[in-house]
Design a protein around this motif. Sequence first.
Motif, PDB file in Angstrom:
ATOM      1  N   ALA A 124     -53.207  15.054 -34.966  1.00  0.00           N
ATOM      2  CA  ALA A 124     -51.893  14.407 -34.940  1.00  0.00           C
ATOM      3  C   ALA A 124     -51.031  14.986 -33.827  1.00  0.00           C
ATOM      4  O   ALA A 124     -50.338  14.247 -33.104  1.00  0.00           O
ATOM      5  CB  ALA A 124     -51.210  14.568 -36.299  1.00  0.00           C
ATOM      6  N   ILE A 147     -46.351  20.777 -37.230  1.00  0.00           N
ATOM      7  CA  ILE A 147     -45.570  19.536 -37.340  1.00  0.00           C
ATOM      8  C   ILE A 147     -44.751  19.587 -38.619  1.00  0.00           C
ATOM      9  O   ILE A 147     -45.210  20.087 -39.652  1.00  0.00           O
ATOM     10  CB  ILE A 147     -46.500  18.307 -37.367  1.00  0.00           C
ATOM     11  N   LEU A 159     -43.034  17.984 -33.487  1.00  0.00           N
ATOM     12  CA  LEU A 159     -44.153  18.827 -33.085  1.00  0.00           C
ATOM     13  C   LEU A 159     -43.592  20.027 -32.339  1.00  0.00           C
ATOM     14  O   LEU A 159     -42.994  19.879 -31.267  1.00  0.00           O
ATOM     15  CB  LEU A 159     -45.120  18.058 -32.183  1.00  0.00           C
ATOM     16  N   LEU A 211     -48.752   6.632 -36.271  1.00  0.00           N
ATOM     17  CA  LEU A 211     -48.228   6.836 -37.619  1.00  0.00           C
ATOM     18  C   LEU A 211     -49.350   6.888 -38.656  1.00  0.00           C
ATOM     19  O   LEU A 211     -49.259   7.628 -39.639  1.00  0.00           O
ATOM     20  CB  LEU A 211     -47.231   5.730 -37.969  1.00  0.00           C
ATOM     21  N   ILE A 248     -50.847  10.371 -38.470  1.00  0.00           N
ATOM     22  CA  ILE A 248     -49.919  11.348 -39.043  1.00  0.00           C
ATOM     23  C   ILE A 248     -49.906  11.252 -40.568  1.00  0.00           C
ATOM     24  O   ILE A 248     -49.919  12.268 -41.274  1.00  0.00           O
ATOM     25  CB  ILE A 248     -48.514  11.129 -38.466  1.00  0.00           C
ATOM     26  N   LEU A 276     -39.999  13.251 -36.937  1.00  0.00           N
ATOM     27  CA  LEU A 276     -41.286  13.937 -36.978  1.00  0.00           C
ATOM     28  C   LEU A 276     -41.324  14.854 -35.762  1.00  0.00           C
ATOM     29  O   LEU A 276     -41.228  14.378 -34.625  1.00  0.00           O
ATOM     30  CB  LEU A 276     -42.424  12.925 -36.931  1.00  0.00           C
ATOM     31  N   MET A 292     -49.542  12.999 -30.567  1.00  0.00           N
ATOM     32  CA  MET A 292     -48.118  12.931 -30.256  1.00  0.00           C
ATOM     33  C   MET A 292     -47.862  13.244 -28.781  1.00  0.00           C
ATOM     34  O   MET A 292     -47.063  12.580 -28.114  1.00  0.00           O
ATOM     35  CB  MET A 292     -47.329  13.884 -31.153  1.00  0.00           C
ATOM     36  N   ALA A 348     -52.938  12.829 -41.934  1.00  0.00           N
ATOM     37  CA  ALA A 348     -52.862  14.289 -41.828  1.00  0.00           C
ATOM     38  C   ALA A 348     -52.019  14.878 -42.959  1.00  0.00           C
ATOM     39  O   ALA A 348     -52.411  15.860 -43.599  1.00  0.00           O
ATOM     40  CB  ALA A 348     -52.283  14.681 -40.473  1.00  0.00           C
ATOM     41  N   GLY A 389     -54.124  17.921 -38.576  1.00  0.00           N
ATOM     42  CA  GLY A 389     -52.875  18.396 -37.991  1.00  0.00           C
ATOM     43  C   GLY A 389     -52.997  18.559 -36.489  1.00  0.00           C
ATOM     44  O   GLY A 389     -52.108  18.176 -35.726  1.00  0.00           O
TER      45      GLY A 389
END
Length: 309
Positions: free
Chosen positions: A156, A102, A80, A182, A185, A78, A160, A188, A153
Amino acid sequence: MAILYPPRSLPKKERFDYWSEVVCSTYGKTTNRRLSDTPFDGCLSATTLGDVLLTHIRSAPIEYERKQVEVGDDHFFLCLTLSTEAELEQRGRRSVQGRGDIVLFNSAESYRCRFPRGDDQIVISIPRERLINHLPRPEALVSRTLASHSAFGRLAGNMMVEVLNAGSQQPRAGERLSGALLEVIATAFEGAFDPTDMGHSSRHDALLMKAKDFLLANLDNTALDLAAIAHAIHVSPRALSRLFAMEGTTATRWLWQQRLLACRTALMKGPQRSISEVALSFGFTNMAHFSRAFRAAFGVSPSVFSKSR
């Protein structure tokens, strides 16, 4: 947080080769190409939250490519994006990200990542078994850009950054923190993409989810084998094997992984039950075998793990 790169003692002309070694050992084997003639430099740092690896990677313009499937590498990345431009190609889809966006991709499958203006991103490596507890069909979401302008988004992405900055935690706190991340995310992604647009209605996905749902509901059934699982979801054993083979695993291996994860979750709740009771409740009948499998999966014995809670 551990600094994996740069090695200040190396001459600049040797840094790209060493960078490639560090990146491949951290994320998996890739072919790496510089996209600039300027002297190469980069920075890579890492920390962990239980079974989740968090890294911050920055470098000069570069491209990474994996050309073949890596069986047994059951992790998703994942990412960013903190740079101005990034590209990802996987499963025939091309995703372009800008600052704050992301993207998710499968580390085991072939992919190509390009950072024409330099790489700067937070990458979270998540075991498949852990991710599907929050996002049941992650393959349908690979190489899809979760835009920073969406409310979830943005949330999230901010989370992060904050989780990375928080650094390493005690096992129980790390497990809870990564679980909360998680969940945000997953919310999102599910809010940003229409399930019908993600292939959730395909026969393959429907059968695979049916098989996984059956297994999760029957973790304590010690009589389960390939034939019994196939019979329960009304497919042939060969068809069942193909369903899981496309994910780089088998039905029985996936079942054992879920049993081990369920045992770990139960042991995290404290000493309400003995280790043997927990193991038996999730389908393990041989305690020595269970202990070896638990240590192989999580790097520590069940008894040591239980005492650390």
